[in-house]
Write an enzyme that holds these catalytic residues in place. Sequence first.
Site, PDB file in Angstrom:
ATOM      1  N   PRO A  88      -4.658   4.634   3.156  1.00 49.74           N
ATOM      2  CA  PRO A  88      -5.339   5.796   3.757  1.00 49.74           C
ATOM      3  C   PRO A  88      -6.252   6.497   2.749  1.00 49.74           C
ATOM      4  O   PRO A  88      -7.068   7.329   3.132  1.00 49.74           O
ATOM      5  CB  PRO A  88      -4.181   6.703   4.200  1.00 49.74           C
ATOM      6  CG  PRO A  88      -2.996   6.249   3.423  1.00 49.74           C
ATOM      7  CD  PRO A  88      -3.203   4.803   3.094  1.00 49.74           C
ATOM      8  N   GLU A 115       6.454   4.131   0.822  1.00 53.52           N
ATOM      9  CA  GLU A 115       5.546   5.199   0.366  1.00 53.52           C
ATOM     10  C   GLU A 115       4.255   4.630  -0.210  1.00 53.52           C
ATOM     11  O   GLU A 115       3.333   5.366  -0.565  1.00 53.52           O
ATOM     12  CB  GLU A 115       6.223   6.055  -0.712  1.00 53.52           C
ATOM     13  CG  GLU A 115       7.230   7.050  -0.185  1.00 53.52           C
ATOM     14  CD  GLU A 115       6.665   7.945   0.903  1.00 53.52           C
ATOM     15  OE1 GLU A 115       5.569   8.487   0.710  1.00 53.52           O
ATOM     16  OE2 GLU A 115       7.319   8.084   1.946  1.00 53.52           O
ATOM     17  N   ARG A 153     -14.845 -11.376  15.173  1.00 51.64           N
ATOM     18  CA  ARG A 153     -15.716 -11.489  16.355  1.00 51.64           C
ATOM     19  C   ARG A 153     -17.198 -11.424  15.993  1.00 51.64           C
ATOM     20  O   ARG A 153     -18.059 -11.670  16.837  1.00 51.64           O
ATOM     21  CB  ARG A 153     -15.326 -10.452  17.428  1.00 51.64           C
ATOM     22  CG  ARG A 153     -15.426  -9.014  17.002  1.00 51.64           C
ATOM     23  CD  ARG A 153     -14.531  -8.137  17.851  1.00 51.64           C
ATOM     24  NE  ARG A 153     -14.778  -8.272  19.286  1.00 51.64           N
ATOM     25  CZ  ARG A 153     -15.858  -7.847  19.918  1.00 51.64           C
ATOM     26  NH1 ARG A 153     -16.819  -7.251  19.230  1.00 51.64           N
ATOM     27  NH2 ARG A 153     -15.998  -8.009  21.222  1.00 51.64           N
ATOM     28  N   ASP A 168     -22.565  -4.826  21.223  1.00 50.66           N
ATOM     29  CA  ASP A 168     -21.414  -3.929  21.138  1.00 50.66           C
ATOM     30  C   ASP A 168     -21.802  -2.577  20.556  1.00 50.66           C
ATOM     31  O   ASP A 168     -22.831  -2.433  19.903  1.00 50.66           O
ATOM     32  CB  ASP A 168     -20.343  -4.538  20.220  1.00 50.66           C
ATOM     33  CG  ASP A 168     -19.425  -5.492  20.968  1.00 50.66           C
ATOM     34  OD1 ASP A 168     -19.403  -5.442  22.205  1.00 50.66           O
ATOM     35  OD2 ASP A 168     -18.746  -6.285  20.294  1.00 50.66           O
TER      36      ASP A 168
HETATM   37  N1  SAH Z   1       2.173   7.582   0.833  1.00 50.55           N
HETATM   38  C1  SAH Z   1       0.937   6.960   1.224  1.00 50.55           C
HETATM   39  C2  SAH Z   1       1.030   6.320   2.597  1.00 50.55           C
HETATM   40  C3  SAH Z   1       1.980   5.181   2.666  1.00 50.55           C
HETATM   41  S1  SAH Z   1       2.026   4.454   4.245  1.00 50.55           S
HETATM   42  C4  SAH Z   1      -0.155   8.002   1.250  1.00 50.55           C
HETATM   43  O1  SAH Z   1       0.080   9.090   1.772  1.00 50.55           O
HETATM   44  O2  SAH Z   1      -1.291   7.714   0.819  1.00 50.55           O
HETATM   45  C5  SAH Z   1       2.471   2.780   3.856  1.00 50.55           C
HETATM   46  C6  SAH Z   1       1.339   1.793   3.795  1.00 50.55           C
HETATM   47  O3  SAH Z   1       0.659   1.750   5.015  1.00 50.55           O
HETATM   48  C7  SAH Z   1       0.256   2.056   2.757  1.00 50.55           C
HETATM   49  O4  SAH Z   1       0.631   1.581   1.495  1.00 50.55           O
HETATM   50  C8  SAH Z   1      -0.937   1.311   3.320  1.00 50.55           C
HETATM   51  O5  SAH Z   1      -0.928  -0.049   2.931  1.00 50.55           O
HETATM   52  C9  SAH Z   1      -0.692   1.397   4.812  1.00 50.55           C
HETATM   53  N2  SAH Z   1      -1.539   2.417   5.470  1.00 50.55           N
HETATM   54  C10 SAH Z   1      -1.143   3.613   5.937  1.00 50.55           C
HETATM   55  N3  SAH Z   1      -2.170   4.279   6.497  1.00 50.55           N
HETATM   56  C11 SAH Z   1      -3.260   3.488   6.394  1.00 50.55           C
HETATM   57  C12 SAH Z   1      -4.624   3.616   6.769  1.00 50.55           C
HETATM   58  N4  SAH Z   1      -5.088   4.702   7.379  1.00 50.55           N
HETATM   59  N5  SAH Z   1      -5.454   2.599   6.494  1.00 50.55           N
HETATM   60  C13 SAH Z   1      -5.010   1.478   5.866  1.00 50.55           C
HETATM   61  N6  SAH Z   1      -3.730   1.307   5.472  1.00 50.55           N
HETATM   62  C14 SAH Z   1      -2.856   2.296   5.733  1.00 50.55           C
END
Ligand code: SAH
Length: 250
Positions: A88, A115, A153, A168
């Site tokens: 994220p 996490e 795609r 698209d």
């Molecule tokens: N503690 C982290 C979130 C961990 S969630 C933080 O707050 O930044 C667990 C995993 O889900 C992450 O390591 C990532 O690989 C994935 N993930 C969660 N949200 C995501 C998003 N919006 N985009 C891509 N991967 C995501």
Amino acid sequence: MRVALLTLFPDVVRQTLSMGVVGRALERGKIDVATFNPRDYTNDNYRTVDDRPFGGGPGMVMLIEPLTRALDAARKLLPDASVVLMSPQGRRFDQAMAINFSQRAQIIFVCGRYEGIDQRFVDAKVDEQVSLGDFVTSGGELPALAMIDAATRLIPGVLHTDQSAIEDSFMDGLLDCPHYTRPPGHSLGDVPSVLLSGNHAEIARWRRQQALGVTWRQRPDLLDCMTLNKPDQQLLDAYIAAHQEKNGVQ
Ligand code: SAH
């Protein structure tokens, strides 16, 4: 496009990718997908892939070693791949990035869980961090699957007609026009008559106007980033005037 995923849930990834457009692309060799489970690269009886965070706090953190060994195995298969971490905290994925991915020969996606993963792995081994959007999922699998689908795609020959990808939403900065199919008349409404007219120039003009109009209504921020040419501006002005008249706006 040859991709590898480092994931604790390879079965989910494989099953999801076996469906529909992406499944056909796999069968026809347009894409190639390999999975590497960090759990298969552990040395202890419990096949441990995570541990508690230093400094305390909730949740678990993915260990460096199983991930590194899984990455080494993936690298043997895809030596030229860039390593893309699902996070994220990464750059937000969009259609431009999907196009970019679709043109790459090799990509390794790292799917986090818990996490997240030990920052030393991120600093040393990851080339790019990409996010599906400003929200947190429980793992990187769904974001990676969405990105692989969006990129696949766009590979020439994957969709029945390559034109459908070009038309698209987002491909030319606009949202897609509305679509209709049989029956032409229904209790929910009639199909716009222009689409039944057989006049291809008129249909193209109508679709362009609808794409402009829908974008103006639903995602005006997209239009802010564009400079419309004169014919497009006239189509949009006419759409806005008709819309306002219908809705009683002066
Ligand atoms: N503690 C982290 C979130 C961990 S969630 C933080 O707050 O930044 C667990 C995993 O889900 C992450 O390591 C990532 O690989 C994935 N993930 C969660 N949200 C995501 C998003 N919006 N985009 C891509 N991967 C995501």
